[in-house]
Write an enzyme that holds these catalytic residues in place. Structure first.
Site, PDB file in Angstrom:
ATOM      1  CE  LYS A  18       5.142 -74.396  79.536  1.00 37.76           C
ATOM      2  NZ  LYS A  18       6.075 -73.923  78.493  1.00 37.76           N
ATOM      3  CE  LYS A  40       0.936 -75.997  75.500  1.00 37.06           C
ATOM      4  NZ  LYS A  40       2.121 -75.660  76.274  1.00 37.06           N
ATOM      5  CG  ASN A 178      14.137 -80.814  80.874  1.00 42.23           C
ATOM      6  OD1 ASN A 178      14.622 -81.936  80.806  1.00 42.23           O
ATOM      7  ND2 ASN A 178      13.540 -80.229  79.844  1.00 42.23           N
TER       8      ASN A 178
END
Length: 239
Positions: A18, A40, A178
């Site tokens: 992420k 974040k 990913n």
């Protein structure tokens, strides 16, 4: 003045990239001439350097953003121990206040053209005994990008997470594959399956496939993402 855009980045699990994808999107937005900021909101795991507590993921986002935020806005809750946030928060006697995070996000929107908000862990990580990160995403009312770690079991994890996002009334505007496991068998076939199902059930396009990078680099990963397509989707969502 054009209203700032924002997107919530979630994943199928923890340790699936992420932060790499979030940082890559920040670099992509910067290349498009936008002032890009990162949040974040909650991290669990920090080290003290010269009297200041740091989290590696938050530092990566800071380095990728061209509209950096002060630490208290970028990361309202920096927990020390690397474990599930609700467990660490209880041990450290911290209340993870979603409303406070929303207020910080509003301030972030005033400082940038686009704000990338990276979640913690997967989409439904508990924050306390009643609320989880899905509640945070819903409170922020942001469109969502899903990062899928390509490894055994990823199809199920991707489809379940996409359904959970929809169940909270949020829009999945795209997903990223990913390649976290370079030895995964039938990776391309797995990507094709997820692509077909997410497009059919959620109208969520594949925004890119990030290969295994050694070392991982937001700039290199940005070359594999269609940031233009995401920007168009964010603008359409905000219209």
């Amino acid at each position: 003045m054009t209203k700032a855009l924002s997107v919530f980045i979630t994943g199928t699990d923890t340790e699936i990239g992420k932060t790499l994808v979030s940082a890559a999107l920040l670099r992509g937005f910067a290349h498009l001439g936008l002032h890009a900021a990162a949040m974040k909101p909650i991290v669990a795991g920090a080290v003290e350097v010269d009297g200041v507590w740091h989290n590696e993921d938050a530092d990566v986002l800071d380095a990728a953003a061209n509209a950096p935020l002060p630490p208290e806005l970028r990361t309202p809750y920096l927990l020390k121990a690397p474990a599930a946030p609700h467990i660490v928060a209880e041990r450290e006697q911290v209340t993870l206040d979603i409303e406070h995070i929303v207020a910080c996000h509003q301030q972030a929107l005033e400082r940038a053209d686009v704000v990338v908000v990276e979640g913690v862990g997967g989409f439904r990580v508990p924050l306390d005994g009643e609320r989880d990160t899905a509640d945070l995403a819903r409170a922020l009312q942001l469109p969502v990008v899903l990062v899928v770690g390509m490894r055994l079991g990823c199809i199920n994890h991707a489809l379940l997470t996409a359904d959970a996002i929809k169940a909270r009334g949020l829009k999945l505007v795209g997903w990223v594959a990913n390649r976290v496991d370079p030895s995964m068998q039938f990776a391309d076939e797995n990507i094709a399956t997820i692509r077909a199902w997410l497009q059919r059930d959620h109208h969520a396009p594949l925004l890119g496939v990030v290969p295994r990078l050694d070392p991982p680099s937001p700039e290199a990963a940005a070359n594999h993402l269609d940031t233009d397509a995401l920007l168009a989707a964010l603008r359409a969502h905000a219209a």
